[in-house]
Scaffold this active site. Structure first.
Site, PDB file in Angstrom:
ATOM      1  N   ASP A  46      -3.681  -5.178  18.029  1.00 40.94           N
ATOM      2  CA  ASP A  46      -3.131  -5.732  19.305  1.00 40.94           C
ATOM      3  C   ASP A  46      -3.629  -4.972  20.227  1.00 40.94           C
ATOM      4  O   ASP A  46      -3.652  -3.706  20.399  1.00 40.94           O
ATOM      5  CB  ASP A  46      -1.401  -5.322  19.133  1.00 40.94           C
ATOM      6  CG  ASP A  46      -0.708  -5.692  20.372  1.00 40.94           C
ATOM      7  OD1 ASP A  46      -0.209  -7.016  20.446  1.00 40.94           O
ATOM      8  OD2 ASP A  46      -0.574  -5.073  21.405  1.00 40.94           O
ATOM      9  N   TYR A  51      -5.657  -2.705  28.424  1.00 41.87           N
ATOM     10  CA  TYR A  51      -6.139  -1.530  27.901  1.00 41.87           C
ATOM     11  C   TYR A  51      -7.587  -1.050  27.777  1.00 41.87           C
ATOM     12  O   TYR A  51      -7.985  -0.096  27.540  1.00 41.87           O
ATOM     13  CB  TYR A  51      -5.700  -1.807  26.047  1.00 41.87           C
ATOM     14  CG  TYR A  51      -4.342  -1.997  25.977  1.00 41.87           C
ATOM     15  CD1 TYR A  51      -3.349  -1.954  26.896  1.00 41.87           C
ATOM     16  CD2 TYR A  51      -3.996  -2.674  24.716  1.00 41.87           C
ATOM     17  CE1 TYR A  51      -2.164  -2.253  26.632  1.00 41.87           C
ATOM     18  CE2 TYR A  51      -2.629  -2.858  24.340  1.00 41.87           C
ATOM     19  CZ  TYR A  51      -1.647  -2.870  25.401  1.00 41.87           C
ATOM     20  OH  TYR A  51      -0.416  -3.273  25.001  1.00 41.87           O
ATOM     21  N   LYS A  76      -3.743  -9.886  25.959  1.00 43.53           N
ATOM     22  CA  LYS A  76      -2.786 -10.208  26.764  1.00 43.53           C
ATOM     23  C   LYS A  76      -3.395 -10.265  28.093  1.00 43.53           C
ATOM     24  O   LYS A  76      -4.421  -9.680  28.315  1.00 43.53           O
ATOM     25  CB  LYS A  76      -1.824  -9.094  26.876  1.00 43.53           C
ATOM     26  CG  LYS A  76      -1.127  -8.745  25.504  1.00 43.53           C
ATOM     27  CD  LYS A  76      -0.177  -7.677  25.395  1.00 43.53           C
ATOM     28  CE  LYS A  76       0.013  -7.027  24.282  1.00 43.53           C
ATOM     29  NZ  LYS A  76      -0.612  -5.801  23.740  1.00 43.53           N
ATOM     30  N   HIS A 109       1.375 -10.697  29.667  1.00 44.33           N
ATOM     31  CA  HIS A 109       1.712  -9.266  29.520  1.00 44.33           C
ATOM     32  C   HIS A 109       3.083  -8.731  30.204  1.00 44.33           C
ATOM     33  O   HIS A 109       3.831  -8.022  29.365  1.00 44.33           O
ATOM     34  CB  HIS A 109       0.563  -8.398  29.972  1.00 44.33           C
ATOM     35  CG  HIS A 109       0.245  -6.882  29.484  1.00 44.33           C
ATOM     36  ND1 HIS A 109      -0.709  -6.369  29.186  1.00 44.33           N
ATOM     37  CD2 HIS A 109       1.373  -6.274  28.652  1.00 44.33           C
ATOM     38  CE1 HIS A 109      -0.421  -5.143  28.363  1.00 44.33           C
ATOM     39  NE2 HIS A 109       0.788  -5.047  28.226  1.00 44.33           N
ATOM     40  N   LEU A 193       7.415   3.596  17.295  1.00 51.00           N
ATOM     41  CA  LEU A 193       7.897   5.066  17.129  1.00 51.00           C
ATOM     42  C   LEU A 193       8.019   5.662  18.569  1.00 51.00           C
ATOM     43  O   LEU A 193       8.093   6.991  18.757  1.00 51.00           O
ATOM     44  CB  LEU A 193       6.755   5.841  16.649  1.00 51.00           C
ATOM     45  CG  LEU A 193       6.144   5.414  15.268  1.00 51.00           C
ATOM     46  CD1 LEU A 193       4.915   5.941  14.880  1.00 51.00           C
ATOM     47  CD2 LEU A 193       7.338   5.500  14.303  1.00 51.00           C
ATOM     48  N   SER A 234      -2.235   4.855  16.492  1.00 48.77           N
ATOM     49  CA  SER A 234      -2.666   6.294  16.289  1.00 48.77           C
ATOM     50  C   SER A 234      -4.283   6.554  16.278  1.00 48.77           C
ATOM     51  O   SER A 234      -5.006   5.447  15.638  1.00 48.77           O
ATOM     52  CB  SER A 234      -2.166   6.866  14.725  1.00 48.77           C
ATOM     53  OG  SER A 234      -2.512   8.116  14.588  1.00 48.77           O
ATOM     54  N   VAL A 235      -4.561   7.600  16.728  1.00 48.19           N
ATOM     55  CA  VAL A 235      -6.229   7.768  16.723  1.00 48.19           C
ATOM     56  C   VAL A 235      -6.521   8.804  15.526  1.00 48.19           C
ATOM     57  O   VAL A 235      -7.484   9.295  15.404  1.00 48.19           O
ATOM     58  CB  VAL A 235      -6.846   8.585  17.870  1.00 48.19           C
ATOM     59  CG1 VAL A 235      -6.792   7.126  19.060  1.00 48.19           C
ATOM     60  CG2 VAL A 235      -5.879   9.615  18.536  1.00 48.19           C
ATOM     61  N   ARG A 239      -2.614   9.641  10.045  1.00 44.82           N
ATOM     62  CA  ARG A 239      -1.649   8.660  10.439  1.00 44.82           C
ATOM     63  C   ARG A 239      -1.865   7.379  10.294  1.00 44.82           C
ATOM     64  O   ARG A 239      -0.598   6.481  10.033  1.00 44.82           O
ATOM     65  CB  ARG A 239      -1.246   9.267  11.702  1.00 44.82           C
ATOM     66  CG  ARG A 239      -0.671  10.603  11.777  1.00 44.82           C
ATOM     67  CD  ARG A 239      -0.559  10.986  13.501  1.00 44.82           C
ATOM     68  NE  ARG A 239      -0.099  12.460  13.674  1.00 44.82           N
ATOM     69  CZ  ARG A 239      -0.136  12.764  14.661  1.00 44.82           C
ATOM     70  NH1 ARG A 239      -0.398  12.319  15.952  1.00 44.82           N
ATOM     71  NH2 ARG A 239       0.579  14.130  14.919  1.00 44.82           N
ATOM     72  N   ASN A 243       0.970   5.400   8.256  1.00 43.44           N
ATOM     73  CA  ASN A 243       1.733   4.078   8.950  1.00 43.44           C
ATOM     74  C   ASN A 243       1.705   2.960   8.185  1.00 43.44           C
ATOM     75  O   ASN A 243       2.200   2.270   8.287  1.00 43.44           O
ATOM     76  CB  ASN A 243       1.378   3.884  10.298  1.00 43.44           C
ATOM     77  CG  ASN A 243       1.713   5.259  11.114  1.00 43.44           C
ATOM     78  OD1 ASN A 243       2.436   5.974  10.785  1.00 43.44           O
ATOM     79  ND2 ASN A 243       1.299   5.363  12.474  1.00 43.44           N
TER      80      ASN A 243
HETATM   81  P1  NDP Z   1       4.002   4.307  19.133  1.00 44.41           P
HETATM   82  O1  NDP Z   1       5.201   3.812  19.258  1.00 44.41           O
HETATM   83  O2  NDP Z   1       3.040   3.461  18.226  1.00 44.41           O
HETATM   84  O3  NDP Z   1       3.594   5.745  18.921  1.00 44.41           O
HETATM   85  C1  NDP Z   1       2.275   6.095  19.029  1.00 44.41           C
HETATM   86  C2  NDP Z   1       2.265   7.790  19.172  1.00 44.41           C
HETATM   87  O4  NDP Z   1       2.841   8.345  17.987  1.00 44.41           O
HETATM   88  C3  NDP Z   1       0.825   8.523  19.234  1.00 44.41           C
HETATM   89  O5  NDP Z   1       1.049   9.549  20.415  1.00 44.41           O
HETATM   90  C4  NDP Z   1       0.486   8.722  18.070  1.00 44.41           C
HETATM   91  O6  NDP Z   1      -0.084   9.907  18.166  1.00 44.41           O
HETATM   92  C5  NDP Z   1       1.684   9.222  17.449  1.00 44.41           C
HETATM   93  N1  NDP Z   1       1.878   8.815  15.884  1.00 44.41           N
HETATM   94  C6  NDP Z   1       1.405   7.425  15.329  1.00 44.41           C
HETATM   95  N2  NDP Z   1       1.932   7.596  14.027  1.00 44.41           N
HETATM   96  C7  NDP Z   1       2.295   8.914  13.726  1.00 44.41           C
HETATM   97  C8  NDP Z   1       2.834   9.573  12.851  1.00 44.41           C
HETATM   98  N3  NDP Z   1       2.723   8.857  11.418  1.00 44.41           N
HETATM   99  N4  NDP Z   1       3.121  10.841  12.608  1.00 44.41           N
HETATM  100  C9  NDP Z   1       3.162  11.420  13.951  1.00 44.41           C
HETATM  101  N5  NDP Z   1       2.868  10.837  15.167  1.00 44.41           N
HETATM  102  C10 NDP Z   1       2.434   9.699  15.067  1.00 44.41           C
HETATM  103  O7  NDP Z   1       3.449   3.991  20.658  1.00 44.41           O
HETATM  104  P2  NDP Z   1       2.608   3.060  21.687  1.00 44.41           P
HETATM  105  O8  NDP Z   1       3.366   3.119  22.776  1.00 44.41           O
HETATM  106  O9  NDP Z   1       1.216   3.098  21.539  1.00 44.41           O
HETATM  107  O10 NDP Z   1       2.701   1.587  21.091  1.00 44.41           O
HETATM  108  C11 NDP Z   1       2.198   0.932  19.888  1.00 44.41           C
HETATM  109  C12 NDP Z   1       1.467  -0.519  20.371  1.00 44.41           C
HETATM  110  O11 NDP Z   1       2.694  -1.134  21.144  1.00 44.41           O
HETATM  111  C13 NDP Z   1       0.644  -0.039  21.494  1.00 44.41           C
HETATM  112  O12 NDP Z   1      -0.704   0.318  21.021  1.00 44.41           O
HETATM  113  C14 NDP Z   1       0.427  -1.558  21.937  1.00 44.41           C
HETATM  114  O13 NDP Z   1      -0.429  -2.180  21.176  1.00 44.41           O
HETATM  115  C15 NDP Z   1       1.778  -2.018  22.002  1.00 44.41           C
HETATM  116  N6  NDP Z   1       2.384  -1.758  23.280  1.00 44.41           N
HETATM  117  C16 NDP Z   1       2.761  -2.963  24.286  1.00 44.41           C
HETATM  118  C17 NDP Z   1       3.498  -2.933  25.377  1.00 44.41           C
HETATM  119  C18 NDP Z   1       3.510  -3.946  26.297  1.00 44.41           C
HETATM  120  O14 NDP Z   1       3.871  -4.135  27.397  1.00 44.41           O
HETATM  121  N7  NDP Z   1       3.213  -5.248  25.569  1.00 44.41           N
HETATM  122  C19 NDP Z   1       3.770  -1.506  26.069  1.00 44.41           C
HETATM  123  C20 NDP Z   1       3.491  -0.388  24.980  1.00 44.41           C
HETATM  124  C21 NDP Z   1       2.826  -0.728  23.855  1.00 44.41           C
HETATM  125  P3  NDP Z   1      -1.880   9.886  17.718  1.00 44.41           P
HETATM  126  O15 NDP Z   1      -2.503   8.897  18.312  1.00 44.41           O
HETATM  127  O16 NDP Z   1      -2.509  11.234  18.717  1.00 44.41           O
HETATM  128  O17 NDP Z   1      -2.140  10.143  16.545  1.00 44.41           O
END
Ligand code: NDP
Length: 282
Positions: A46, A51, A76, A109, A193, A234-235, A239, A243
């Site tokens: 996605d 982005y 989007k 979007h 999350l 996640s980067v 994780r 996930n």
């Molecule tokens: P998420 O809810 O997926 O959470 C991501 C955060 O959680 C990051 O900080 C990551 O850290 C951390 N994380 C992920 N997995 C774990 C784990 N297993 N344990 C601990 N920490 C974890 O957030 P997003 O806001 O990124 O949403 C996900 C996706 O939703 C986006 O990437 C995008 O594709 C979509 N989105 C769409 C929107 C829209 O308007 N349509 C708006 C917002 C998001 P780290 O990366 O440091 O590991």
């Protein structure tokens, strides 16, 4: 490798229920993160023009050596491109950056209440033509409230295949999710999350301990059992793996009720309200 379930959309196309989200993945790190996700087994990415990492998604695909046809790719339309001619230029650029002839799903979007005279119908009609021409296999919307969906139902031919909205245990968003379902629109839950806010939620720890899983895995499993499509970001390689391991256990009805007690309604939002958000990139 886990078998990720597929959901059939209202146009007959199928979408993997778990994908990988790349919002806030820096452009220079996107290829590596996407390649890792593909190695783990994710087959759904996605992204969005906003982005600024569509090129990285294409590079990640190439690095992983996975066939384009095996991966479901969503992008989007950016907020500054809602005029039909701009939308066409935008999807053409998206396809070029992604190195593909079609995206699997293309979304508006944000509905943008105060822009374009409040008109997103002309934009949706542009997306209808992109689908007819094969540039997008499926089309949908993101951040649409029930009243936005009503307008599309009244004035347009194609019902969106998905509505991608903020949902997680702190913000259940049942009204919009329920409305999506009543119209045959699949709900995609963004920030599953809560952008990381949920990962140490103490009120879920006992469920995670009983199941031998982590809190994030329990939350992601909750989404799966609700029938939502998700794409946690996640980067962090461990994780990204963690996930993906959410298909070998089940939550009970009691677990689900416990998780849903975390709902804070509107106070649980991590992002902006779609009826107020009108950001357009410079
Ligand atoms: P998420 O809810 O997926 O959470 C991501 C955060 O959680 C990051 O900080 C990551 O850290 C951390 N994380 C992920 N997995 C774990 C784990 N297993 N344990 C601990 N920490 C974890 O957030 P997003 O806001 O990124 O949403 C996900 C996706 O939703 C986006 O990437 C995008 O594709 C979509 N989105 C769409 C929107 C829209 O308007 N349509 C708006 C917002 C998001 P780290 O990366 O440091 O590991």
């Amino acid at each position: 490798m886990s078998d990720v379930p597929k959901i059939t959309l209202n146009d007959g196309n199928e979408i993997p229920q778990l994908g990988f989200g790349v919002w806030q993945v820096p452009a220079e790190d996107t290829a590596e993160a996407v390649a890792k996700a593909l190695d783990v087994g994710y087959r759904h990415i996605d992204t969005a023009e906003m982005y600024e990492n569509e090129q990285g998604v294409a590079d990640g695909l190439r690095e992983a050596g996975v066939d384009r046809d095996e991966v479901f790719i969503t992008s989007k339309l950016n907020n500054g491109d809602h005029e039909p001619d701009d939308a066409r230029r935008a999807i053409e650029t998206t396809l070029e950056k992604l190195g593909t002839r079609h995206v699997d799903l293309f979304l508006i979007h944000w509905p943008l209440p105060s822009r374009y005279g409040g008109d997103f119908v002309q934009t949706w009609k542009a997306l209808e033509s992109f689908k007819a021409e094969g540039m997008a296999r499926s089309i949908g919307v993101s951040n649409f409230q029930t009243h936005h969906l009503d307008v599309l139902e009244e004035q347009c031919d194609v019902t969106p295949a998905v509505n991608q909205i903020e949902i997680h245990p702190y913000m259940l968003n049942h009204a919009v999710a329920g409305y999506n379902e009543s119209l045959g629109i699949v709900t995609e839950a963004w920030s599953p999350l809560a952008s990381g806010e949920l990962i140490e939620e103490p009120r879920i720890e006992h469920i995670a301990e009983r199941l031998g899983k982590t809190v994030p895995q329990v939350v992601l499993r909750w989404h799966i059992q609700k029938g939502y499509v998700i794409f946690p970001k996640s980067v962090t390689p461990e994780r990204i793996e963690e996930n993906f391991e959410i298909f070998d256990f089940e939550l009970t009805d009691e677990d689900i009720a416990t998780i849903e007690q975390l709902d804070k309604g509107e106070d649980g939002r991590t992002g902006p309200h779609p009826d107020k958000f009108d950001y357009v990139p410079a």
